[in-house]
Design an enzyme around this catalytic site. Structure first.
Site, PDB file in Angstrom:
ATOM      1  N   ASP A  57       0.969  -1.151  -0.018  1.00  0.00           N
ATOM      2  CA  ASP A  57      -0.087   0.110   0.090  1.00  0.00           C
ATOM      3  C   ASP A  57       0.698   1.383  -0.021  1.00  0.00           C
ATOM      4  OD1 ASP A  57      -2.072   1.625  -0.070  1.00  0.00           O
ATOM      5  OD2 ASP A  57      -3.022   1.204   2.087  1.00  0.00           O
ATOM      6  N   VAL A  58       1.210   1.798  -1.100  1.00  0.00           N
ATOM      7  CA  VAL A  58       2.033   3.013  -1.154  1.00  0.00           C
ATOM      8  C   VAL A  58       1.343   4.146  -2.014  1.00  0.00           C
ATOM      9  CG1 VAL A  58       4.205   1.667  -1.433  1.00  0.00           C
ATOM     10  CG2 VAL A  58       2.752   1.936  -3.407  1.00  0.00           C
ATOM     11  N   LYS A  59       0.420   3.812  -2.624  1.00  0.00           N
ATOM     12  CA  LYS A  59      -0.534   5.018  -3.321  1.00  0.00           C
ATOM     13  C   LYS A  59       0.232   5.820  -4.280  1.00  0.00           C
ATOM     14  CE  LYS A  59      -4.252   4.784   0.270  1.00  0.00           C
ATOM     15  NZ  LYS A  59      -3.522   3.818   1.203  1.00  0.00           N
ATOM     16  N   ARG A  60       1.192   5.331  -5.301  1.00  0.00           N
ATOM     17  CA  ARG A  60       2.109   6.077  -5.963  1.00  0.00           C
ATOM     18  C   ARG A  60       1.164   6.697  -6.870  1.00  0.00           C
ATOM     19  NH1 ARG A  60       5.650   6.606  -2.031  1.00  0.00           N
ATOM     20  NH2 ARG A  60       7.355   5.017  -1.726  1.00  0.00           N
TER      21      ARG A  60
END
Length: 364
Positions: free
Chosen positions: A98-101
Site C-alpha cells: 500500500d504505497v499509493k504512488r
C-alpha cells in the site's frame, strides 16, 4: 502466475475474501520501544507484524503492508524492516504494498522498481496507485518486465473528503465511474503492450465499503472481472452486508475486504481473523442466495416479435454479448451495432419490429 491470478487462486483455495493489513502505527507499539531508538522501534514493528502474520496466514487472501508506517520508523531501517516483514510472509500468499504512488515517466519507473525488485527492492506482488495522472503513471507498474504484477487504483476511497473530487459529476458519470471504466481499458492496453499467458485484468479498484452506492456504480462501470479492494468495514463503520451486495461480482467473488486494526487490536488475532472470514462468507452466501431467488422469480414473458428480433440481431452479429469497453470508458456486457442493419431485408426486419412495438404499446 500473475498477481491477480494468485489472488484468485488463493481466494478459491482457502474460501476467503479477507485481506489483512499490516500497519505498525506508533500507537500500536510499546511506548518505551518507540522512544528508545530507531533499532528498537523497528524491531517492535517487525514483531508486531510477525505476530499478525503467524496468527492469520491460513485465513487471509493477501497481506497489505502500509509503506508509510514503515517509512515513519526511521530513514535508516524503516524500509529494511518493511522488506523483512514481506520476507516473513509465506510464499503462497500475495503481498499488496500500500504505497499509493502516482507520477509519470522515469519517476514512476523508479517507484515500480523500488516496489517490485526482488534483490534490491521490496519484492511486492502488487501495489496501490493514484490514477489521476493517467495511463502514463500506471503503465510502468503493469507492463514490460512487470507484466505479471498488479495494481489497485484509487477509485472512490472510504474517507469523506473523497467526495471533493472523486464524486464530481462529469457529463454522464462521476469521476470515480470514469476511473472504473478506464481501469478496464488500461488493463486491456497493458495486455496488448506486454502480452503474457494470463488473461486476468492487471488492475483492480479501491472503493470504500463506506459508500455502497458508489461501490455498486463502480462495479457496474468496471464490469465483473476486475477485483475491488473495499476498505472501511469495521473501524470506519462500513456495513459488510451492504458492501457485499454492492461489490461482489456474479460469482460472489472479485472483492477483498481489508482489515487492520480490527485484527491487530484483538486479544486473539487468529480468532478474530476466523470470525471475519466466516462473517464475510456468510454475507457472500446471503447475496448469492438473494440473487438466485430473483433469477428464479418468473418475469414478464417475451413477446414473439421481440424474440424474433433478438434472434435475428444475434444471427446478423448486430447484438453481441461479452465484455466491451465503450467510448465513454464504461464496460458493457453487450454491444448493439445498429449500423449493421444495412441490407433491405435487415431494414425490413427492423421496421417490422418497431411497428410491432408501437402497436403493442400500452400508451396507444
Amino acid at each position: 502466475m500473475s498477481f491477480f491470478d494468485q489472488i484468485q487462486s488463493r481466494s478459491e483455495s482457502i474460501n476467503s475474501l479477507l485481506c489483512v493489513g499490516l500497519d505498525p502505527h506508533q500507537k500500536e507499539l510499546p511506548a518505551d520501544q518507540w522512544s528508545a531508538s530507531e533499532e528498537s522501534r523497528c524491531e517492535a514493528a517487525y514483531q508486531f507484524c510477525k505476530r499478525i502474520i503467524d496468527a492469520t496466514a491460513e485465513h487471509t487472501v493477501c497481506y497489505k503492508p502500509n509503506a508509510a508506517f514503515f517509512e515513519a520508523l526511521g530513514t535508516k531501517l524503516g524500509n529494511v524492516t518493511l522488506r523483512r516483514v514481506i520476507d516473513a510472509i509465506p510464499n503462497d500468499i500475495p503481498v499488496l504494498l500500500d504505497v499509493k504512488r502516482g507520477d509519470i515517466g522515469s519517476t514512476a519507473a523508479a517507484y515500480a522498481e523500488a516496489c517490485y525488485e526482488e534483490k534490491d527492492g521490496l519484492n511486492a506482488g502488487g501495489v496501490t496507485l493514484s490514477p489521476l495522472m493517467g495511463w502514463d503513471s500506471v503503465s510502468p507498474f503493469i507492463t514490460g518486465k512487470y507484466a505479471d504484477k498488479g495494481a489497485f487504483v484509487l477509485c472512490k476511497t472510504s474517507n469523506p473528503g473523497s467526495n471533493d473530487i472523486l464524486a464530481l459529476n462529469l457529463q454522464q458519470q462521476t469521476v470515480f465511474e470514469k476511473i472504473a471504466g478506464l481501469a478496464n481499458g488500461w488493463s486491456s492496453s497493458a495486455a496488448s503492450d506486454s502480452p503474457t499467458s494470463s488473461t486476468t485484468p492487471r488492475l483492480g479498484l479501491v472503493v470504500g465499503a463506506t459508500d455502497p452506492s458508489a461501490l455498486s456504480k463502480a462495479r457496474k462501470a468496471a464490469g465483473s472481472k476486475l477485483w475491488i479492494l473495499a476498505p472501511g468495514v469495521g473501524a470506519q463503520g462500513g456495513d459488510l452486508d451492504a458492501a457485499c451486495r454492492a461489490g461482489l461480482n456474479d460469482e460472489g467473488t472479485g472483492m477483498l475486504i481489508p482489515v487492520s486494526r480490527g485484527i491487530s487490536r484483538a486479544t486473539d488475532p487468529a480468532a478474530e481473523a476466523t470470525k471475519l472470514k466466516e462473517g464475510i462468507n456468510a454475507a457472500r452466501k446471503a447475496v448469492l442466495d438473494e440473487r438466485g431467488e430473483k433469477r428464479e422469480q418468473p418475469g414478464d414473458s417475451i413477446a414473439p416479435y421481440q424474440k424474433e428480433f433478438l434472434e435475428f440481431s444475434l444471427k446478423e452479429g448486430v447484438l453481441k454479448f461479452g465484455s466491451f469497453v465503450l467510448k465513454s470508458g464504461r464496460t458493457s456486457p453487450y454491444f448493439f451495432n445498429a449500423g449493421l442493419f444495412s441490407s433491405g431485408s435487415a431494414l425490413h426486419k427492423l421496421g417490422k419490429a418497431y411497428a410491432a412495438a408501437i402497436m403493442s404499446s400500452k400508451e396507444l
